[in-house]
Design an enzyme around this catalytic site. Structure first.
Site, short mmCIF file in Angstrom:
data_model
loop_
_atom_site.label_atom_id
_atom_site.label_comp_id
_atom_site.label_asym_id
_atom_site.label_seq_id
_atom_site.Cartn_x
_atom_site.Cartn_y
_atom_site.Cartn_z
N HIS A 1 0.79 -1.23 0.00
CA HIS A 1 0.00 0.00 0.00
C HIS A 1 0.84 1.30 0.00
O HIS A 1 0.80 2.05 -0.95
CB HIS A 1 -0.90 0.04 1.25
CG HIS A 1 -1.75 -1.19 1.44
ND1 HIS A 1 -2.87 -1.48 0.70
CD2 HIS A 1 -1.63 -2.21 2.33
CE1 HIS A 1 -3.39 -2.61 1.11
NE2 HIS A 1 -2.69 -3.08 2.10
O1 RIB Z 1 -5.25 -0.29 4.53
C1 RIB Z 1 -3.86 -0.23 4.37
C2 RIB Z 1 -3.27 0.84 5.22
O2 RIB Z 1 -3.52 0.55 6.59
C3 RIB Z 1 -1.75 0.95 5.09
O3 RIB Z 1 -1.34 2.27 5.31
C4 RIB Z 1 -1.25 0.07 6.21
O4 RIB Z 1 0.04 0.46 6.68
C5 RIB Z 1 -2.28 0.36 7.27
O5 RIB Z 1 -1.90 1.57 7.91
#
Ligand code: RIB
Ligand code: CA
Length: 313
Positions: free
Chosen positions: A243
């Site tokens: 992500h």
């Molecule tokens: O949904 C993914 C996000 O949530 C990313 O930033 C991961 O690190 C968590 O913070």
């Protein structure tokens, strides 16, 4: 080379946050004014420590790390140890940090930096719940016009959610903060699950990090191998979505991403859809287009950039 982009990274490390921070620290195009920790994946005491561990792993112990909000604006803190492990950085065995945490509160740092730097020259890069960003906007509304842009990881639309069927973790943890940010009028670029779910840490890609043979390369492979197992099991895929580095990659190579301007609104009332980002991709409402929402990524180009840059550390 053009002048480095001044950025503040707001983060809840988190293995994917860690890779995003490493990418930023490896990239001379970026001038990291500070890293501000927020409670999210794990409690604040761990996210601020993890941010410092990553700076030391990158060989950048002079990076300024600040501690921020210990809990969301309204709701109770929800964490994600089932994904990131007890420490929030399970996988590699990183030493306790020696570098000091800054005394100043993260929110004060964000406000003071934005008021001191030339207006329109600082980009905020939130990688976790938006609590610190919302608190800064509430504490000093003048900063809204001084922020160049916000590039954040959060939300989802056709892809749905990853914490509830319809809400993504960063927005779900602090929907009220997200609502403040999306109503702020600041130019926002959104990296939702619709993008990040196309950037999978396949075994071939993880092997490429390990093949670097460096402390950073090996630690990154170990972090990803730990972090991906939760989503591999859930989605039945080879690898999990990476992500947060999408935010930093956008600053370095925006051409890797495709999206469009549309309205993003956040559910803050209904328990059923709490934290949902209602993204008007087809423009069926008259709501203001308050964000550029990304939907596609050149994932091979993304991982090539990651391996090349992390190979520099
Ligand atoms: O949904 C993914 C996000 O949530 C990313 O930033 C991961 O690190 C968590 O913070
Ligand atoms: Ca994160």
């Amino acid at each position: 080379m053009p002048k480095a982009q001044k950025i503040i990274i707001d983060t809840d490390p988190g293995q994917d946050d860690a890779v995003a921070i490493l990418l930023a620290l490896a990239s001379p195009e970026l001038d990291i004014l500070g890293i501000t920790a927020v409670a999210g994946n794990v409690p604040l005491k761990l996210t601020e420590k993890n941010a410092r561990k990553i700076c030391e792993l990158a060989g950048k112990p002079d990076t300024k790390v600040f501690s921020g909000a210990i809990r969301p604006l309204v709701r109770e803190l929800v964490t994600a140890e089932e994904v990131h492990g007890k420490t929030g950085l399970d996988g590699p065995d990183l030493p306790e940090p020696k570098m000091k945490l800054q005394d100043q509160h993260a929110v004060d740092f964000i406000v003071e930096t934005l008021m001191a730097e030339e207006s329109g020259t600082v980009t905020l890069c939130p990688l976790g719940p938006l609590t610190n960003i919302a608190l800064a906007l509430i504490r000093e509304p003048k900063i809204a016009k001084r922020i160049e842009k916000i590039v954040l990881m959060g939300g989802g639309f056709f892809e749905g959610g990853n914490v509830t069927p319809i809400a993504e973790f960063n927005i779900y943890v602090d929907p009220h903060a997200a609502d403040v940010v999306f109503r702020s009028g600041v130019p926002i670029v959104v990296m939702p699950l619709d993008v990040t779910h196309k950037a999978l840490t396949t075994s071939k890609r993880v092997a490429a990090f390990r093949k670097l043979g460096t402390r950073v390369g090996i630690a990154t492979a170990q972090m990803l191998e730990f972090f991906e197992r939760f989503d591999e099991e859930k989605y039945g895929t080879d690898g999990g979505p990476l992500h947060d580095p999408c935010v930093i990659a956008y600053l370095l190579k925006p051409e890797l991403f495709k999206g469009r301007e549309c309205n993003v609104s956040v559910e803050t009332a209904s328990e059923l859809t709490m934290g949902m980002t209602v993204i008007d991709w087809w423009g069926v409402t008259k709501r203001p287009k308050n964000a550029t929402v990304m939907r596609d990524i050149d994932h091979d180009g993304f991982f090539a950039l990651l391996v090349e840059r992390l190979g520099r550390l």
